[in-house]
Structure formats: structure tokens, C-alpha cells
Design an enzyme around this catalytic site. Structure first.
Site, PDB file in Angstrom:
ATOM      1  N   GLN A  60      79.106 -53.275 -60.017  1.00  0.00           N
ATOM      2  CA  GLN A  60      79.598 -52.500 -61.158  1.00  0.00           C
ATOM      3  C   GLN A  60      79.980 -51.069 -60.775  1.00  0.00           C
ATOM      4  O   GLN A  60      80.730 -50.409 -61.503  1.00  0.00           O
ATOM      5  CB  GLN A  60      78.518 -52.471 -62.249  1.00  0.00           C
ATOM      6  CG  GLN A  60      79.050 -52.554 -63.656  1.00  0.00           C
ATOM      7  CD  GLN A  60      79.759 -53.862 -63.937  1.00  0.00           C
ATOM      8  OE1 GLN A  60      80.955 -53.885 -64.209  1.00  0.00           O
ATOM      9  NE2 GLN A  60      79.027 -54.953 -63.868  1.00  0.00           N
ATOM     10  N   GLY A  68      87.833 -60.493 -67.954  1.00  0.00           N
ATOM     11  CA  GLY A  68      89.115 -60.300 -67.272  1.00  0.00           C
ATOM     12  C   GLY A  68      89.458 -58.840 -67.018  1.00  0.00           C
ATOM     13  O   GLY A  68      90.636 -58.490 -67.031  1.00  0.00           O
ATOM     14  N   GLY A  69      88.437 -57.992 -66.786  1.00  0.00           N
ATOM     15  CA  GLY A  69      88.712 -56.589 -66.496  1.00  0.00           C
ATOM     16  C   GLY A  69      89.521 -55.968 -67.630  1.00  0.00           C
ATOM     17  O   GLY A  69      89.223 -56.178 -68.810  1.00  0.00           O
ATOM     18  N   ARG A  83      74.250 -51.859 -69.752  1.00  0.00           N
ATOM     19  CA  ARG A  83      75.139 -51.736 -68.598  1.00  0.00           C
ATOM     20  C   ARG A  83      74.351 -51.153 -67.426  1.00  0.00           C
ATOM     21  O   ARG A  83      73.392 -50.395 -67.604  1.00  0.00           O
ATOM     22  CB  ARG A  83      76.279 -50.792 -68.964  1.00  0.00           C
ATOM     23  CG  ARG A  83      77.372 -50.686 -67.898  1.00  0.00           C
ATOM     24  CD  ARG A  83      78.678 -50.682 -68.569  1.00  0.00           C
ATOM     25  NE  ARG A  83      79.809 -50.403 -67.726  1.00  0.00           N
ATOM     26  CZ  ARG A  83      80.549 -51.342 -67.143  1.00  0.00           C
ATOM     27  NH1 ARG A  83      80.225 -52.612 -67.249  1.00  0.00           N
ATOM     28  NH2 ARG A  83      81.623 -51.026 -66.452  1.00  0.00           N
ATOM     29  N   SER A 109      85.632 -52.108 -69.759  1.00  0.00           N
ATOM     30  CA  SER A 109      86.663 -52.635 -70.657  1.00  0.00           C
ATOM     31  C   SER A 109      86.073 -53.657 -71.623  1.00  0.00           C
ATOM     32  O   SER A 109      86.806 -54.216 -72.442  1.00  0.00           O
ATOM     33  CB  SER A 109      87.768 -53.312 -69.833  1.00  0.00           C
ATOM     34  OG  SER A 109      88.415 -52.374 -69.018  1.00  0.00           O
ATOM     35  N   ASN A 115      80.732 -57.896 -62.631  1.00  0.00           N
ATOM     36  CA  ASN A 115      81.996 -57.239 -62.270  1.00  0.00           C
ATOM     37  C   ASN A 115      82.890 -58.170 -61.458  1.00  0.00           C
ATOM     38  O   ASN A 115      83.507 -59.050 -62.034  1.00  0.00           O
ATOM     39  CB  ASN A 115      81.780 -55.889 -61.585  1.00  0.00           C
ATOM     40  CG  ASN A 115      83.061 -55.062 -61.615  1.00  0.00           C
ATOM     41  OD1 ASN A 115      83.898 -55.273 -62.493  1.00  0.00           O
ATOM     42  ND2 ASN A 115      83.239 -54.153 -60.680  1.00  0.00           N
ATOM     43  N   THR A 118      83.242 -61.748 -65.366  1.00  0.00           N
ATOM     44  CA  THR A 118      82.659 -61.311 -66.629  1.00  0.00           C
ATOM     45  C   THR A 118      82.664 -62.515 -67.557  1.00  0.00           C
ATOM     46  O   THR A 118      83.408 -63.468 -67.342  1.00  0.00           O
ATOM     47  CB  THR A 118      83.494 -60.156 -67.225  1.00  0.00           C
ATOM     48  OG1 THR A 118      83.492 -59.053 -66.317  1.00  0.00           O
ATOM     49  CG2 THR A 118      82.972 -59.665 -68.559  1.00  0.00           C
ATOM     50  N   ASP A 173      83.472 -49.896 -61.105  1.00  0.00           N
ATOM     51  CA  ASP A 173      84.077 -49.504 -62.387  1.00  0.00           C
ATOM     52  C   ASP A 173      84.069 -47.983 -62.575  1.00  0.00           C
ATOM     53  O   ASP A 173      84.650 -47.469 -63.524  1.00  0.00           O
ATOM     54  CB  ASP A 173      83.358 -50.180 -63.563  1.00  0.00           C
ATOM     55  CG  ASP A 173      83.994 -51.528 -63.918  1.00  0.00           C
ATOM     56  OD1 ASP A 173      85.070 -51.834 -63.364  1.00  0.00           O
ATOM     57  OD2 ASP A 173      83.439 -52.259 -64.743  1.00  0.00           O
ATOM     58  N   THR A 191      78.318 -59.226 -67.382  1.00  0.00           N
ATOM     59  CA  THR A 191      79.172 -59.156 -66.191  1.00  0.00           C
ATOM     60  C   THR A 191      78.399 -58.818 -64.926  1.00  0.00           C
ATOM     61  O   THR A 191      77.396 -58.106 -64.979  1.00  0.00           O
ATOM     62  CB  THR A 191      80.279 -58.092 -66.398  1.00  0.00           C
ATOM     63  OG1 THR A 191      81.129 -58.067 -65.267  1.00  0.00           O
ATOM     64  CG2 THR A 191      79.717 -56.709 -66.617  1.00  0.00           C
TER      65      THR A 191
END
Ligand code: GLY
Length: 539
Positions: free
Chosen positions: A389, A442-443, A66, A422, A371, A351, A392, A369
Site C-alpha cells: 500500500q 481496479g485502482g 487502511r 481510490s 494494493n 482490491t 499509493d 485491498t
């Protein structure tokens, strides 16, 4: 078998396996290809998580690649005259986290691949150089982004990519990415260092700086993949391996399954897709999403472990399960712990998830992703679409992100931190045999979508195609609204309302990919029709 969000990318993975690659080679090659053909959702300017099951070792490895916050980034960067400017974490240089995709995929291949990194990257070089028809989903995302992208010179390169000559690309238009082909070629030949140091890194830092950001060459050179332990759960005699913090996905899914198991409600006895079952599912979601909002964030390992233990404590799950009624909702503030103010949900999510299971039983569940669609709107001269990102993170106490998610102050932006996610890559085991692979895009709907597909496949026995196609619901506690897909029959909506749910028909969509391995060993894969996706098999 490969299930990804794009048929060309799935085929790249299957071809890599046909040439002697294993599931890890296929996953890396598919992820790279997704970044070329679906730049709205993922790419080497982003990051992700992967669960890798190595059958010969009976072991699940977890890789966290990430994005991290640059060293000079903090909440004050997002204030203008003392007031929060939420666009700063969504568009432009301050929105960009240090990308982890290249480091992560390269580490996967170096540790577990059967082919060389160069061979796994090569198909993506060819796709970027030779071009592909613009996928339907990308054209859809382009339409949304073009309509809202500010007239600002920082986004000129993105405009040239998505709307050359001012005309938005339509589905089927040729999408050639020559600059990205050269970038990928350099990474293929010289390895991940070519991305994190030298000319490509300088290009990235300069793009972020011109976009108003604070990322430095040292941030890039210092990027490290984090190797983590999987989060394990027991469910219906099976074991689930899923993603630990800084993803909320794993713990929230296990919390929902744990509450369901202790509710005394036999979901399988309720009709599949009916309002009785969906009401119970919504009630369980509200408890776990309330906990997500109040308690979760990237944290030191000891805090993460104690939070996870607290949320999955069997006695606590049993207490929450007592509050799940078949025919009524509870007072809003009584879900999970105590409350914060309601905010609106936003639908977009850039994502992508992929699942691979190979002949030897190795498996990869990987979510990647940038984002939001096309991330920060910044694109390097080398054709790399840079993530946003940073959105987030919790940018200021109590402020919602672009998904309308309110998050715990543990998730406040700080140098070097990884934002709460997520993303929910999950593997399901019977003994030491993988029987399922699920995850999505999809978040926050990644979590609810993955959860529902797990229930559909393993409670109601639906095959993956039926499971990923079935209409879904989503409740994230804040706002107090149950989003239901329009394909759900009107009497189902009426049944949910009669039980006290505040129902809103919504086109908010998650895109879930899944593979199931039947007891006879046959692998069945499905990609979400909401994304016009398709799986591929080794011939
Ligand atoms: N950016 C989407 C997620 O990590 O959940």
C-alpha cells in the site's frame, strides 16, 4: 443478499446470515473469506474501508482500517544514490504498510455484529485448511505476477504459494493454505491482539525486515482504526453516503455527479451506452481526476474538510459544468485546476469490494485491498500476504504510482500517514432506506467504475446485472487518453473520436459489485462478470 468478487466468499456471508448473523457479521466473514480464496486481491495483510448502515439507529458509521506508514518510513528510504527507485514502494519490505484489516473487521463485529468474532472467522479457517479450487481470476493474476517477479529469495514463500514446484497454479487447482488456517484460528480464538502483538506480530515484523523494510513491533502494536464521518451528497432526490479522505473516491464521485447535475445535460435523454452519453461522462471524469491529481492527499482533519468543501462548492461545480460540451473536448490544461506532466496508466489492481444488505435493512459497503496483485510479494511464515500500500503514497514529488496516477504533494509518504486511496464504498438512500450499495476494485478505475454503475442504475434504470456488465470507459486526465473496453461497439469509439476524445481500446478492468433495493423491497445483486464473480442470497 451478498455481492462479492468470489462466489464462495459470497456464500460464506449468506450462510453467516442464515445462522443469525446480520449484515455486519456477513461483511466481516465475507471479507475474511475473500482474503483466503483470492489472496491476489485482499487479505489480513492488507486494509480497507467500510460504510456500515445500522437501520435501527438510522446512522451510517465509517471505518477506516487502511494501512499506515511505519514510524521510520519517509521519502529518503526510496532513494538509491540520490535517485528514486520506484520498485522499492512496489516490492519488498519498504512497500508494506502496517496492516489494518484484522483490527478493522474485528471492530466492526464488536460494535455492530450479532454473532461473535470467533463465529465470523471460523468459515475462513475451514476454507484455508480444507482448500478451494484456485479461482479463475487468481490464476490470471498468478500468471502476471510469476512473469515479472524477480528471482530473489525474498519472494520464495510467495513462489511456493502461487507456483508450487515452479508450476504456476491454474484455475481449478486445489489451493490449501494450512499456515494461514493456523493464523486465522489464533485470531479467531484470541481476537485481533493475536495479530498485532506476540508471535504473529513478530513473524510479520521479521518478514518485513528480511524484505528490507523498517516496520517495528511498536508500529503494529500501535495500529488504530480511524472512525470517520461519511461524506454525504444529494443526487436526484436521493442521498449518497460515501468515503471521505484519505479516499479520493467519495469526493471525486460527488464532484462528478455535482458537475453533471449542473451541466444542463439530461443524461437520461441520451441513449444508454452511446457515444454522446459516454463523451459527457468522460468530460466530467477529466475535471474531477485533474483535481484529484493536483489537490488530494491524507491530511489533518481541518485541511481535509476545507479541500472537500472547496471541491464540492456548488459555485465551483457550476463553473466546471459550463465547460462540459456535448460535442467537443476542452484544452487539456483547462480541466479542474492547473497542470502537471502526463504519465502512463497501469492496469493492475489487487482490491476487492463487497456489498451486504440484510432483512432488517442494515447495509455494509466494504472495500479491502493488498494494493497490487499479491501486494509486496512478501508472505509471512503464517501465510499472510503483505500489502504494498505504500505505493499509493506520493513517494517523490511529481512521480506517478503503479497506476500511473500523479498525486498531490499532500500525499507524500510520512510516518503514521495513510496513503490516498481510490476505494469508493458507497450507499444510496431514499429517506432512511438503503436503495443501493456500490463499490469496486481496479485502482483509479474503482472511481470511474463505481460512478458509471451508479449512473446506469439510477439514471437509466438498469438492473444491477446490466449495470455492472455494461462496457465502461475510464479517463483519469493524466494521461490524456480515454480507455474504452473492447466490448463497446466500434461506432461508439468512432463517435467519441469525432467529439475530440483520444480513444484507446484497453482491457483495463474494474470489478464492481452492486445491490439495488427495488421499491417493492426486492433486493437485486450483481457481481462483476469481468472477475467471474457471483452474489449469494440467504435461502
Ligand atoms: N490500493 C488501491 C486503493 O486504495 O485505491
Amino acid at each position: 443478499m451478498v455481492a462479492s468478487a468470489n462466489p464462495i466468499a459470497s456464500q460464506v456471508g449468506a450462510t453467516i446470515m442464515a445462522r443469525g448473523g446480520n449484515a455486519v457479521d456477513a461483511a466481516a466473514a465475507t471479507a475474511l473469506a475473500l482474503g483466503v480464496v483470492e489472496p491476489a486481491s485482499s487479505g489480513i495483510g492488507g486494509g480497507g474501508f467500510a460504510l456500515v448502515y445500522v437501520a435501527a439507529e438510522h446512522k451510517v458509521y465509517v471505518y477506516d482500517f487502511r494501512e499506515t506508514a511505519p514510524a521510520a518510513l519517509g521519502p529518503s528510504n526510496f532513494l538509491v544514490d540520490g535517485k528514486l527507485d520506484p520498485m522499492r514502494s512496489r516490492l519488498g519490505g519498504l512497500a508494506v504498510g502496517v496492516p489494518g484489516e484484522v483490527a478493522g473487521l474485528a471492530q466492526l463485529v464488536a460494535r455492530h455484529g450479532a454473532l461473535s468474532w470467533r463465529r465470523d472467522v471460523q468459515p475462513s479457517v475451514a476454507l484455508a485448511r480444507d482448500g478451494v479450487p484456485t479461482p479463475w481470476f487468481v490464476a490470471l493474476a498468478i500468471g502476471k505476477v510469476v512473469a515479472r517477479l524477480p528471482e530473489d529469495p525474498r519472494f520464495t514463500t510467495l513462489r511456493a504459494l502461487i507456483a508450487p514446484g515452479g508450476t504456476p497454479r491454474a484455475a481449478g487447482d486445489e489451493l490449501v493454505r494450512a499456515e494461514l488456517a493456523a493464523t486465522l484460528e489464533a485470531i479467531a480464538m484470541r481476537g485481533p491482539r493475536a495479530f498485532y502483538q506476540g508471535a504473529l506480530a513478530d513473524d510479520l515484523v521479521a518478514t518485513v525486515a528480511a524484505g528490507g523494510g523498517v516496520m517495528t513491533a511498536a508500529d503494529l502494536a500501535g495500529y488504530k482504526v480511524a472512525e470517520r464521518e461519511p461524506l454525504w451528497g444529494e443526487w436526484r432526490g436521493m442521498k449518497l453516503a460515501t468515503m471521505p479522505l484519505p479516499s479520493s473516491g467519495g469526493v471525486v464521485i460527488l464532484e462528478m455527479l455535482g458537475i453533471l447535475d449542473r451541466s444542463g445535460i439530461d443524461l437520461a435523454s441520451l441513449p444508454f451506452g452511446g457515444s454522446a452519453a459516454l463523451h459527457v461522462i468522460a468530460e466530467v471524469m477529466k475535471h474531477a481526476f485533474a483535481d484529484r491529481a493536483r489537490l488530494l492527499g491524507d491530511s489533518d482533519p481541518a485541511t481535509a474538510a476545507s479541500l472537500t468543501t472547496k471541491l464540492l462548492d456548488p459555485a465551483r461545480l457550476a463553473r466546471l459544468a459550463k465547460r462540459v460540451a456535448l460535442d467537443a473536448v476542452q484544452p487539456h490544461d483547462s480541466y479542474g485546476e492547473t497542470g502537471v506532466a502526463p504519465k502512463a496508466v497501469r492496469p493492475d489492481g489487487g482490491t476487492s469490494h463487497l456489498c451486504v444488505i440484510d432483512e432488517a435493512g442494515n447495509a455494509v459497503s466494504l472495500t479491502t485491498t493488498v494494493n497490487g496483485y499479491f501486494g509486496s510479494g512478501l508472505v509471512t511464515r503464517g501465510g499472510v500476504v503483505l500489502n504494498n500500500q505504500i505505493d499509493d503514497f506520493q513517494i517523490a514529488p511529481g512521480a506517478p504510482n503503479m497506476f500511473g496516477l500523479v498525486q498531490s504533494d499532500l500525499n507524500l509518504v510520512a510516518p503514521g500517514k495513510r496513503p490516498l486511496s481510490s476505494m469508493s464504498p458507497t450507499l444510496v438512500f431514499e429517506g432512511d432506506r438503503v436503495v443501493g450499495c456500490v463499490g469496486g476494485a481496479g485502482g483509479p478505475m474503482i472511481i470511474s467504475g463505481t460512478f458509471q454503475v451508479l449512473l446506469d442504475m439510477f439514471v437509466w434504470g438498469q438492473d444491477p446485472r446490466a449495470a455492472v456488465s455494461a462496457p465502461r470507459i475510464h479517463h483519469q486526465w493524466l494521461p490524456d487518453r480515454l480507455a474504452v473496453e473492447p466490448e463497446l461497439a466500434p461506432d461508439v469509439g468512432a463517435g467519441l473520436k469525432a467529439r475530440g476524445q483520444t480513444v484507446e481500446v484497453s482491457d483495463t478492468r474494474s470489478a464492481i459489485q452492486a445491490i439495488r433495493v427495488r421499491p417493492d423491497g426486492v433486493r437485486e445483486a450483481a457481481s462483476d462478470p469481468r472477475h467471474a464473480a457471483a452474489p449469494a442470497a440467504v435461502p
